[in-house]
Design an enzyme around this catalytic site. Sequence first.
Site, short mmCIF file in Angstrom:
data_model
loop_
_atom_site.label_atom_id
_atom_site.label_comp_id
_atom_site.label_asym_id
_atom_site.label_seq_id
_atom_site.Cartn_x
_atom_site.Cartn_y
_atom_site.Cartn_z
N TYR A 187 39.68 45.95 42.69
CA TYR A 187 38.87 45.05 43.53
C TYR A 187 37.53 45.68 43.91
O TYR A 187 36.49 45.02 43.86
CB TYR A 187 39.66 44.67 44.79
CG TYR A 187 39.03 43.51 45.52
CD1 TYR A 187 38.81 42.29 44.89
CD2 TYR A 187 38.67 43.62 46.86
CE1 TYR A 187 38.25 41.22 45.56
CE2 TYR A 187 38.11 42.55 47.54
CZ TYR A 187 37.90 41.35 46.89
OH TYR A 187 37.34 40.30 47.55
N GLY A 188 37.55 46.95 44.30
CA GLY A 188 36.30 47.62 44.63
C GLY A 188 35.37 47.66 43.42
O GLY A 188 34.16 47.45 43.54
#
Length: 339
Positions: A187-188
């Site tokens: 996600y990051g």
Amino acid sequence: MSPQNLSLSDSLHIAILASILSVIIYWLIRDSHRVRNLSGKHVFVTGCDTRLGNSLAKWLDKRGFCVIAACATEKGGQDLRSCSSLSLKTVDLNLADSKSIARTVVFVTKETAGKGLFGLVIHAEGAAPVAPTDWLRIEDFHSVLDVSLLGLIEITLKLLPLLKKAGGRVVNLIHAKGLMAFVGGGYGLSTWGMEAFSDTLRIEMQHFGVKVSIIEHGFFKAGQVNSDVIEKHLLQLWNRLTPETRDSYGEKYFVEYIKAQRSSVKRLCDSDISKVIKCMEHALIAKYPRTRYGAGWDAKFFWLFLSYAPSCLSDMLLRMKFPAPAVSGRSVPGVLINI
């Protein structure tokens, strides 16, 4: 100091203040200009079976836009159509499937009927799994990146001809957590990637009259509690770890890690989703949309602060927040601060 010098100094200060005030007034006036004749313009929105995407599609529909809402499930599309006007159209979209993306582009092209696409609102929720990096496998990264980065890039590229034809705009909704990477998972990486993609797209597309904006939003409460999804995936990852890796972290680490995640989501989640909608409204209907918007207090202050803080300070704060593996020998029992 002579009276003449004092007078010159005062005049200079007044001139500087007047210049600053003039710039602020000019910016406020410029920022208030709106695009006219919005009715009938087509806007394509992804992620419309999430609470945020669903709310965005409904708001656009009420404003008179011809909304094309992409949903991951057929039920999501049916629920949205049941509470919207007849002009709102839905389409099933799997961002991890190029064939599904191609079918969606054909559908959007047909619906716009040669008018082009005025707006593309990109929103995708593919956060999980989020966990320590050595708990993950490469397929865990693919499951997020294929949707929240590569899928979004692919559909944007294929819709660019329609956006250029209408002199439209792209609005990318990106979690402000991308400003500061501190936990493992795709996600990051996807949020950082979408930030970079949006910036290059904005610079290049301005020559074609296409405007690109980023809305950096914080945590907002979804239909299903965010922490429940995170904890479910954490448990699955923990159970598949090798005994050696599990022992190096310790059972206590797992329990405290879940507590830290739950505490973070609970304290950072905002129930007022209208903050995102107001930013999207301006990005779509303003004559001069901003490059970036911040939606939510954590986006404007917490994540932004961490991203600009010295690494030694941000690392220290995060160490205080999250537990340490058993192998480290650190005597921090759990969550010491609440964010």
